[in-house]
Write an enzyme that holds these catalytic residues in place. Structure first.
Site, PDB file in Angstrom:
ATOM      1  N   HIS A 186       0.845  -1.206   0.000  1.00 25.40           N
ATOM      2  CA  HIS A 186       0.000   0.000   0.000  1.00 25.40           C
ATOM      3  C   HIS A 186       0.881   1.258   0.000  1.00 25.40           C
ATOM      4  O   HIS A 186       0.606   2.209  -0.733  1.00 25.40           O
ATOM      5  CB  HIS A 186      -0.849   0.067   1.275  1.00 25.40           C
ATOM      6  CG  HIS A 186      -1.924  -0.950   1.413  1.00 25.40           C
ATOM      7  ND1 HIS A 186      -2.022  -1.787   2.498  1.00 25.40           N
ATOM      8  CD2 HIS A 186      -2.974  -1.267   0.618  1.00 25.40           C
ATOM      9  CE1 HIS A 186      -3.089  -2.558   2.373  1.00 25.40           C
ATOM     10  NE2 HIS A 186      -3.680  -2.274   1.241  1.00 25.40           N
ATOM     11  N   LYS A 189     -16.234  -6.894   6.037  1.00 26.39           N
ATOM     12  CA  LYS A 189     -15.170  -7.616   6.748  1.00 26.39           C
ATOM     13  C   LYS A 189     -15.068  -7.102   8.191  1.00 26.39           C
ATOM     14  O   LYS A 189     -15.097  -5.889   8.405  1.00 26.39           O
ATOM     15  CB  LYS A 189     -13.807  -7.372   6.094  1.00 26.39           C
ATOM     16  CG  LYS A 189     -13.711  -7.709   4.624  1.00 26.39           C
ATOM     17  CD  LYS A 189     -12.331  -7.263   4.111  1.00 26.39           C
ATOM     18  CE  LYS A 189     -12.255  -7.209   2.603  1.00 26.39           C
ATOM     19  NZ  LYS A 189     -11.050  -6.518   2.120  1.00 26.39           N
ATOM     20  N   ARG A 215      -2.254  -6.169  -8.080  1.00 26.13           N
ATOM     21  CA  ARG A 215      -1.137  -7.106  -7.919  1.00 26.13           C
ATOM     22  C   ARG A 215      -1.170  -8.236  -8.923  1.00 26.13           C
ATOM     23  O   ARG A 215      -0.142  -8.835  -9.220  1.00 26.13           O
ATOM     24  CB  ARG A 215      -1.178  -7.725  -6.512  1.00 26.13           C
ATOM     25  CG  ARG A 215      -0.802  -6.795  -5.406  1.00 26.13           C
ATOM     26  CD  ARG A 215      -1.275  -7.311  -4.084  1.00 26.13           C
ATOM     27  NE  ARG A 215      -2.739  -7.267  -3.998  1.00 26.13           N
ATOM     28  CZ  ARG A 215      -3.427  -7.483  -2.901  1.00 26.13           C
ATOM     29  NH1 ARG A 215      -2.822  -7.808  -1.788  1.00 26.13           N
ATOM     30  NH2 ARG A 215      -4.740  -7.397  -2.910  1.00 26.13           N
ATOM     31  N   SER A 266      -2.715  -7.616   3.120  1.00 29.13           N
ATOM     32  CA  SER A 266      -3.147  -7.455   4.517  1.00 29.13           C
ATOM     33  C   SER A 266      -3.770  -8.749   5.038  1.00 29.13           C
ATOM     34  O   SER A 266      -3.607  -9.087   6.211  1.00 29.13           O
ATOM     35  CB  SER A 266      -4.167  -6.318   4.633  1.00 29.13           C
ATOM     36  OG  SER A 266      -3.607  -5.114   4.219  1.00 29.13           O
TER      37      SER A 266
HETATM   38  P1  ADP Z   1     -10.050  -3.297   0.142  1.00 30.67           P
HETATM   39  O1  ADP Z   1     -10.698  -3.926   1.342  1.00 30.67           O
HETATM   40  O2  ADP Z   1     -10.801  -2.106  -0.395  1.00 30.67           O
HETATM   41  O3  ADP Z   1      -9.644  -4.252  -0.948  1.00 30.67           O
HETATM   42  P2  ADP Z   1      -7.256  -3.146   0.868  1.00 30.67           P
HETATM   43  O4  ADP Z   1      -6.686  -2.385   2.014  1.00 30.67           O
HETATM   44  O5  ADP Z   1      -7.163  -4.629   0.935  1.00 30.67           O
HETATM   45  O6  ADP Z   1      -8.737  -2.638   0.757  1.00 30.67           O
HETATM   46  O7  ADP Z   1      -6.599  -2.675  -0.478  1.00 30.67           O
HETATM   47  C1  ADP Z   1      -6.680  -1.327  -0.908  1.00 30.67           C
HETATM   48  C2  ADP Z   1      -6.078  -1.228  -2.301  1.00 30.67           C
HETATM   49  O8  ADP Z   1      -4.690  -1.500  -2.246  1.00 30.67           O
HETATM   50  C3  ADP Z   1      -6.660  -2.209  -3.313  1.00 30.67           C
HETATM   51  O9  ADP Z   1      -6.739  -1.579  -4.578  1.00 30.67           O
HETATM   52  C4  ADP Z   1      -5.639  -3.318  -3.344  1.00 30.67           C
HETATM   53  O10 ADP Z   1      -5.653  -3.994  -4.573  1.00 30.67           O
HETATM   54  C5  ADP Z   1      -4.364  -2.518  -3.163  1.00 30.67           C
HETATM   55  N1  ADP Z   1      -3.260  -3.309  -2.628  1.00 30.67           N
HETATM   56  C6  ADP Z   1      -3.260  -4.099  -1.543  1.00 30.67           C
HETATM   57  N2  ADP Z   1      -2.053  -4.675  -1.358  1.00 30.67           N
HETATM   58  C7  ADP Z   1      -1.267  -4.232  -2.380  1.00 30.67           C
HETATM   59  C8  ADP Z   1       0.096  -4.480  -2.770  1.00 30.67           C
HETATM   60  N3  ADP Z   1       0.874  -5.326  -2.097  1.00 30.67           N
HETATM   61  N4  ADP Z   1       0.557  -3.847  -3.869  1.00 30.67           N
HETATM   62  C9  ADP Z   1      -0.260  -3.016  -4.577  1.00 30.67           C
HETATM   63  N5  ADP Z   1      -1.539  -2.752  -4.266  1.00 30.67           N
HETATM   64  C10 ADP Z   1      -2.040  -3.342  -3.179  1.00 30.67           C
END
Ligand code: ADP
Length: 154
Positions: free
Chosen positions: A18, A42, A91, A129
Site C-alpha cells: 500500500h 469484513k 497485484r 493485509s
Molecule cells: P479493500 O478492502 O478495499 O480491498 P485493501 O486495504 O485490501 O482494501 O486494499 C486497498 C487497495 O490496495 C486495493 O486496490 C488493493 O488492490 C491494493 N493493494 C493491496 N495490497 C497491495 C500491494 N501489495 N501492492 C499493490 N496494491 C495493493
C-alpha cells in the site's frame, strides 16, 4: 483546479505494498487522501483509529498526503472531499477483475470520477493485509511486510 485523489481501502493493516502505491500515486496529484473505509462487511483486526494513526505516522513527511476514515459509498465520499480520482493498486489478474468491476460500477454511478490503477512493484506483488493478519493470528513475524511505523499490539 487542484487534482485531488482518494485512495480507499481497509488498510487492515497498511502494508509496504500500500505504502508503495501511495508514494508513487501522490506524484500524479496535488493531494492524495487515504480513505480508511469503516463500513466493510469484513470484521477488521485493527480498530480504525489505530489504522489511521499508523498511516499518519508513515506519511507525516508529505503534506500532500492526508488520511481520513469514511463510511458509505466511495463516490459519495469523493464528492464530499472534491476528489475527481480514485486510486487503486493491482497485484494480479485476480485483483484486476475485481478492481475493474468496482471501477465500472463507480463510473456508472459517477461518470466524472475516474479510477486510476497502479500495478504493484514486483517486490510487493504478493504482500497482502489478509496474509499479514493470518500470520499475526498464528504468532508469526510480519515486520518484513510492514512500514516501520506500524507497531504491533501484542
Ligand atoms: P479493500 O478492502 O478495499 O480491498 P485493501 O486495504 O485490501 O482494501 O486494499 C486497498 C487497495 O490496495 C486495493 O486496490 C488493493 O488492490 C491494493 N493493494 C493491496 N495490497 C497491495 C500491494 N501489495 N501492492 C499493490 N496494491 C495493493
Amino acid at each position: 483546479m487542484q487534482r485531488i485523489c482518494l485512495f480507499p481501502g481497509s488498510f487492515d493493516p497498511i502494508t509496504l505494498g500500500h505504502a508503495d502505491i501511495v508514494r508513487r500515486g501522490v506524484q500524479l496529484f496535488d493531494k492524495l487522501i487515504i480513505g480508511v473505509g469503516t463500513n466493510s462487511s469484513k470484521q477488521p483486526m485493527y480498530a480504525p483509529e489505530l489504522r489511521i494513526s499508523w498511516i499518519k505516522d508513515i506519511f507525516s513527511d508529505d503534506p500532500r498526503i492526508e488520511v481520513q476514515s469514511y463510511a458509505g459509498l466511495t463516490i459519495d465520499y469523493c464528492k464530499q472531499m472534491g476528489a475527481q480520482y480514485i486510486l487503486r493498486g493491482i497485484r494480479s489478474v485476480g485483483d484486476f477483475e475485481y478492481e475493474r468491476a468496482i471501477a465500472d460500477m463507480n463510473r456508472a454511478l459517477a461518470p466524472d470520477i475516474e479510477t486510476i490503477f497502479l500495478t504493484s512493484s514486483p517486490i510487493y506483488s504478493t504482500v497482502s493485509s489478509t496474509l499479514v493478519r493470518d500470520i499475526v493470528k498464528h504468532g508469526g513475524d510480519v515486520a518484513q511486510f510492514l512500514p516501520g511505523a506500524v507497531k504491533w499490539k501484542q
